[in-house]
Design a protein around this motif. Structure first.
Motif, PDB file in Angstrom:
ATOM      1  N   ALA A 160       0.690  -1.172   0.144  1.00 29.73           N
ATOM      2  CA  ALA A 160       0.041  -0.173  -0.173  1.00 29.73           C
ATOM      3  C   ALA A 160       0.777   1.269   0.032  1.00 29.73           C
ATOM      4  CB  ALA A 160      -0.818  -0.124   1.223  1.00 29.73           C
ATOM      5  N   ALA A 161       0.484   2.300  -0.540  1.00 33.83           N
ATOM      6  CA  ALA A 161       1.278   3.292  -0.771  1.00 33.83           C
ATOM      7  C   ALA A 161       0.701   4.332   0.284  1.00 33.83           C
ATOM      8  CB  ALA A 161       1.267   4.015  -1.999  1.00 33.83           C
ATOM      9  N   VAL A 162       1.300   5.023   1.112  1.00 34.57           N
ATOM     10  CA  VAL A 162       0.772   5.998   2.425  1.00 34.57           C
ATOM     11  C   VAL A 162       1.145   7.264   2.171  1.00 34.57           C
ATOM     12  CG1 VAL A 162       0.930   6.285   4.876  1.00 34.57           C
ATOM     13  CG2 VAL A 162       0.920   3.967   3.891  1.00 34.57           C
ATOM     14  N   TRP A 163       0.299   8.125   2.441  1.00 29.90           N
ATOM     15  CA  TRP A 163       0.432   9.705   2.111  1.00 29.90           C
ATOM     16  C   TRP A 163      -0.431  10.345   3.427  1.00 29.90           C
ATOM     17  CZ3 TRP A 163       3.740  12.602  -1.043  1.00 29.90           C
ATOM     18  CH2 TRP A 163       3.445  13.904  -0.956  1.00 29.90           C
ATOM     19  N   GLY A 164       0.272  10.844   4.312  1.00 26.43           N
ATOM     20  CA  GLY A 164      -0.541  11.423   5.294  1.00 26.43           C
ATOM     21  C   GLY A 164      -1.228  10.292   6.011  1.00 26.43           C
ATOM     22  N   ASP A 165      -2.593  10.584   6.244  1.00 24.51           N
ATOM     23  CA  ASP A 165      -3.250   9.692   7.087  1.00 24.51           C
ATOM     24  C   ASP A 165      -4.230   8.682   6.249  1.00 24.51           C
ATOM     25  OD1 ASP A 165      -5.139  11.459   5.868  1.00 24.51           O
ATOM     26  OD2 ASP A 165      -6.177  12.004   7.552  1.00 24.51           O
ATOM     27  N   MET A 166      -3.763   8.489   5.134  1.00 19.78           N
ATOM     28  CA  MET A 166      -4.292   7.617   4.068  1.00 19.78           C
ATOM     29  C   MET A 166      -3.456   6.657   3.536  1.00 19.78           C
ATOM     30  SD  MET A 166      -7.580   8.863   4.026  1.00 19.78           S
ATOM     31  CE  MET A 166      -8.281   8.446   2.659  1.00 19.78           C
ATOM     32  N   ALA A 167      -4.124   5.386   3.128  1.00 15.87           N
ATOM     33  CA  ALA A 167      -3.581   4.430   2.341  1.00 15.87           C
ATOM     34  C   ALA A 167      -4.144   3.984   1.263  1.00 15.87           C
ATOM     35  CB  ALA A 167      -3.417   3.042   3.270  1.00 15.87           C
ATOM     36  N   TYR A 168      -3.385   3.923  -0.017  1.00 11.43           N
ATOM     37  CA  TYR A 168      -4.102   3.616  -1.393  1.00 11.43           C
ATOM     38  C   TYR A 168      -3.352   2.432  -1.765  1.00 11.43           C
ATOM     39  CZ  TYR A 168      -4.605   8.777  -0.497  1.00 11.43           C
ATOM     40  OH  TYR A 168      -4.898  10.106  -0.100  1.00 11.43           O
ATOM     41  N   VAL A 169      -4.237   1.614  -2.320  1.00  7.60           N
ATOM     42  CA  VAL A 169      -4.100   0.235  -2.519  1.00  7.60           C
ATOM     43  C   VAL A 169      -4.907  -0.459  -3.632  1.00  7.60           C
ATOM     44  CG1 VAL A 169      -5.299  -0.694  -0.566  1.00  7.60           C
ATOM     45  CG2 VAL A 169      -3.335  -2.059  -1.660  1.00  7.60           C
ATOM     46  N   THR A 172      -6.463  -7.599  -6.933  1.00 10.14           N
ATOM     47  CA  THR A 172      -6.874  -8.457  -8.057  1.00 10.14           C
ATOM     48  C   THR A 172      -8.426  -8.417  -8.457  1.00 10.14           C
ATOM     49  OG1 THR A 172      -6.863 -10.178  -6.884  1.00 10.14           O
ATOM     50  CG2 THR A 172      -4.720  -9.768  -7.841  1.00 10.14           C
ATOM     51  N   GLY A 173      -9.117  -7.799  -7.586  1.00  9.50           N
ATOM     52  CA  GLY A 173     -10.417  -7.556  -7.699  1.00  9.50           C
ATOM     53  C   GLY A 173     -10.840  -6.686  -8.738  1.00  9.50           C
ATOM     54  N   GLY A 174      -9.861  -5.725  -9.048  1.00  9.04           N
ATOM     55  CA  GLY A 174     -10.109  -4.870  -9.889  1.00  9.04           C
ATOM     56  C   GLY A 174     -10.481  -3.315  -9.352  1.00  9.04           C
ATOM     57  N   ALA A 175     -10.302  -3.441  -7.946  1.00  8.96           N
ATOM     58  CA  ALA A 175     -10.584  -2.258  -7.221  1.00  8.96           C
ATOM     59  C   ALA A 175      -9.328  -1.413  -6.763  1.00  8.96           C
ATOM     60  CB  ALA A 175     -11.665  -2.302  -6.212  1.00  8.96           C
ATOM     61  N   PHE A 176      -9.556  -0.111  -6.721  1.00  6.39           N
ATOM     62  CA  PHE A 176      -8.417   0.851  -5.970  1.00  6.39           C
ATOM     63  C   PHE A 176      -8.986   1.540  -4.831  1.00  6.39           C
ATOM     64  CE2 PHE A 176      -5.558   4.253  -5.532  1.00  6.39           C
ATOM     65  CZ  PHE A 176      -4.273   3.701  -5.653  1.00  6.39           C
ATOM     66  N   ASP A 177      -8.409   1.694  -3.874  1.00  6.80           N
ATOM     67  CA  ASP A 177      -9.286   2.037  -2.732  1.00  6.80           C
ATOM     68  C   ASP A 177      -8.259   3.024  -1.876  1.00  6.80           C
ATOM     69  OD1 ASP A 177     -12.049   0.615  -2.718  1.00  6.80           O
ATOM     70  OD2 ASP A 177     -10.480  -1.195  -2.468  1.00  6.80           O
ATOM     71  N   ALA A 178      -8.848   3.988  -1.260  1.00  7.25           N
ATOM     72  CA  ALA A 178      -8.278   4.928  -0.255  1.00  7.25           C
ATOM     73  C   ALA A 178      -8.725   4.565   0.917  1.00  7.25           C
ATOM     74  CB  ALA A 178      -8.491   6.404  -0.641  1.00  7.25           C
ATOM     75  N   ILE A 179      -7.810   4.141   2.022  1.00  5.42           N
ATOM     76  CA  ILE A 179      -8.363   3.667   3.230  1.00  5.42           C
ATOM     77  C   ILE A 179      -7.643   4.562   4.511  1.00  5.42           C
ATOM     78  CG2 ILE A 179      -8.474   1.639   4.913  1.00  5.42           C
ATOM     79  CD1 ILE A 179      -7.977   0.114   2.334  1.00  5.42           C
ATOM     80  N   ARG A 180      -8.472   5.090   5.405  1.00  6.00           N
ATOM     81  CA  ARG A 180      -8.100   5.927   6.428  1.00  6.00           C
ATOM     82  C   ARG A 180      -7.227   4.858   7.546  1.00  6.00           C
ATOM     83  NH1 ARG A 180     -13.544   7.194   5.651  1.00  6.00           N
ATOM     84  NH2 ARG A 180     -13.749   9.294   4.844  1.00  6.00           N
ATOM     85  N   HIS A 197      -1.779  -4.892  -9.992  1.00  2.58           N
ATOM     86  CA  HIS A 197      -0.505  -5.792  -9.349  1.00  2.58           C
ATOM     87  C   HIS A 197       0.348  -4.888  -8.964  1.00  2.58           C
ATOM     88  CE1 HIS A 197      -2.443  -9.063 -11.563  1.00  2.58           C
ATOM     89  NE2 HIS A 197      -2.039  -9.967 -10.612  1.00  2.58           N
ATOM     90  N   GLY A 198       0.371  -3.631  -9.355  1.00  2.55           N
ATOM     91  CA  GLY A 198       1.727  -2.604  -8.849  1.00  2.55           C
ATOM     92  C   GLY A 198       1.257  -1.723  -7.648  1.00  2.55           C
ATOM     93  N   GLU A 199       2.396  -1.311  -6.999  1.00  6.01           N
ATOM     94  CA  GLU A 199       2.062  -0.145  -6.076  1.00  6.01           C
ATOM     95  C   GLU A 199       1.868   1.197  -6.782  1.00  6.01           C
ATOM     96  OE1 GLU A 199       4.828   2.008  -2.484  1.00  6.01           O
ATOM     97  OE2 GLU A 199       5.660   0.431  -3.704  1.00  6.01           O
ATOM     98  N   ALA A 200       0.971   1.930  -6.077  1.00  5.45           N
ATOM     99  CA  ALA A 200       0.512   3.301  -6.641  1.00  5.45           C
ATOM    100  C   ALA A 200       1.883   4.431  -6.478  1.00  5.45           C
ATOM    101  CB  ALA A 200      -0.716   3.739  -6.030  1.00  5.45           C
ATOM    102  N   LEU A 201       1.879   5.567  -7.009  1.00  4.10           N
ATOM    103  CA  LEU A 201       2.811   6.586  -6.723  1.00  4.10           C
ATOM    104  C   LEU A 201       1.605   7.600  -6.367  1.00  4.10           C
ATOM    105  CD1 LEU A 201       5.096   8.299  -6.857  1.00  4.10           C
ATOM    106  CD2 LEU A 201       4.512   8.958  -9.301  1.00  4.10           C
ATOM    107  N   VAL A 202       1.999   8.061  -5.351  1.00  6.59           N
ATOM    108  CA  VAL A 202       1.097   9.124  -4.704  1.00  6.59           C
ATOM    109  C   VAL A 202       1.935  10.385  -4.506  1.00  6.59           C
ATOM    110  CG1 VAL A 202      -0.278   9.654  -2.660  1.00  6.59           C
ATOM    111  CG2 VAL A 202      -0.061   7.383  -3.206  1.00  6.59           C
TER     112      VAL A 202
END
Length: 347
Positions: A160-169, A172-180, A197-202
């Motif tokens: 998961a890519a972390v920025w501030g108080d959020m994680a972005y991941v 394989t289910g085809g979803a991209f989520d922002a999680i507190r 399959h790859g890590e995000a750039l934030v």
């Protein structure tokens, strides 16, 4: 009264119990024949392998309930402690074989020598009284459990890519989520539709990620709104393993799972990201406009790295490339003798 006698049948010893009853009648019960002791029975330990890679190996040979000679493997490096061979051990003179495991040994006094395994590794063993035993797991104090857990509906292959108080991941289910991070709740959800399959750039304003539908996407970080997408050209590139046994399929039977994808690299307003079609793409960060594509002959599944004016990337064509990023020009290529599955390291 009774009498115990030992006889033989077809050269095999057997034990008989003779009962003389008070009526004068005689009854005889014959026990199962005893299995003769074989000189290989017992424990053996030594080494196996070729000269550059010898490893400690042991065997124990004993008879089972049916009288068949069985072998058990001891090899600490692979955590084998009494692993049963999948078939009986057959003896011919001083030679012993277990065909199912390709083990062939010859007894000479208190030594066993021979070969084992599909590569016919040399093996040399001597009698021993003790074979290695599996070490018990140490007891550790139980640590704290997770503060929270959130089900995302698909396997996660990238950090998961972390920025501030959020994680972005992505999953394989085809979803991209922002999680507190505070409680694991969803801030927003973006349905990409195909595995990620790859890590995000934030960055402070945006999130960038590549998806198996062939698109490199830029989302607004706060809301998850799609700002642009760029076609990487690999929507038709599959991740399935080659056919296991088909004679006409190249690399049939390989088990190199294809479960990674590159993380976009951002430098001076330009994104650099590899594609499953073998190209390294340079994309304008603000508009999503393609600047250039550098073509290799294999999938690019690992992330690129930057050093000054050069971008370095590995390819499944068994080369790592240095590319002049302002000119889309190859500086050099080096054979790695294997497909690149991780990013180059700069030292």
């Amino acid at each position: 009264m009774s009498r115990i006698s030992r006889g033989s049948a077809a050269g095999v010893g057997c034990l008989s119990v003779v009962w003389i009853l008070s009526s004068g009648s005689v009854r005889v019960w014959a026990q199962a024949p005893e299995s003769p002791t074989d000189p290989i029975e017992g424990k053996w330990y030594g080494t196996a392998g070729f000269s550059q890679d010898r490893i400690e190996t042991g065997f124990e040979f004993r008879r089972d309930a049916r009288g068949e000679l069985q072998g058990f493997v001891y090899r600490p490096v692979t955590n084998f402690y009494g692993l049963a061979l999948p078939g009986p051990v057959k003896r011919t003179g001083t030679k012993y074989e277990c065909l199912e495991m390709l083990v062939a040994l010859e007894l000479s006094g208190d030594q066993l020598v021979g070969t084992c395994g599909p590569f016919q590794e040399p093996i040399a063993l001597e009698r021993t009284q003790v074979l290695p035993a599996e070490l018990p797991l140490p007891e550790f104090p139980q640590g704290p459990g997770p503060r929270w857990r959130t089900k995302l509906g698909g396997a996660i292959y990238a950090p998961a890519a972390v920025w501030g108080d959020m994680a972005y991941v992505g999953t394989t289910g085809g979803a991209f989520d922002a999680i507190r991070l505070a409680d694991g709740s969803f801030a927003w959800h973006f349905p990409a539709g195909r595995p990620i399959h790859g890590e995000a750039l934030v960055t402070e304003q945006a999130v960038f990620f590549a998806c198996d539908d062939g698109w490199l996407r830029k989302l607004e970080r706060q809301s998850g709104k799609e700002l642009w997408r760029y076609d990487l050209g690999d929507a038709r590139v599959g991740r399935l393993l080659p056919h296991l046994v088909h004679p006409d399929v190249p690399n049939a039977g390989e088990f190199d799972f294809d479960t990674i994808a590159p993380r976009p690299l951002l430098a001076d307003g330009v994104l650099y990201v590899g594609s499953g079609d073998g190209s390294l793409c340079a994309v304008e960060e603000e508009t999503g406009e393609g600047l250039w594509r550098f073509q290799t002959k294999g999938k690019i599944r690992s992330s690129a790295v930057l050093d000054g004016e050069r971008v370095f990337v590995g390819s499944a064509d068994q080369n790592v490339y240095a590319v002049e990023r302002s000119l889309d020009t190859q500086v050099w290529a080096r054979n790695t003798f294997g497909p690149s599955t991780s990013s180059p390291a700069l030292v």
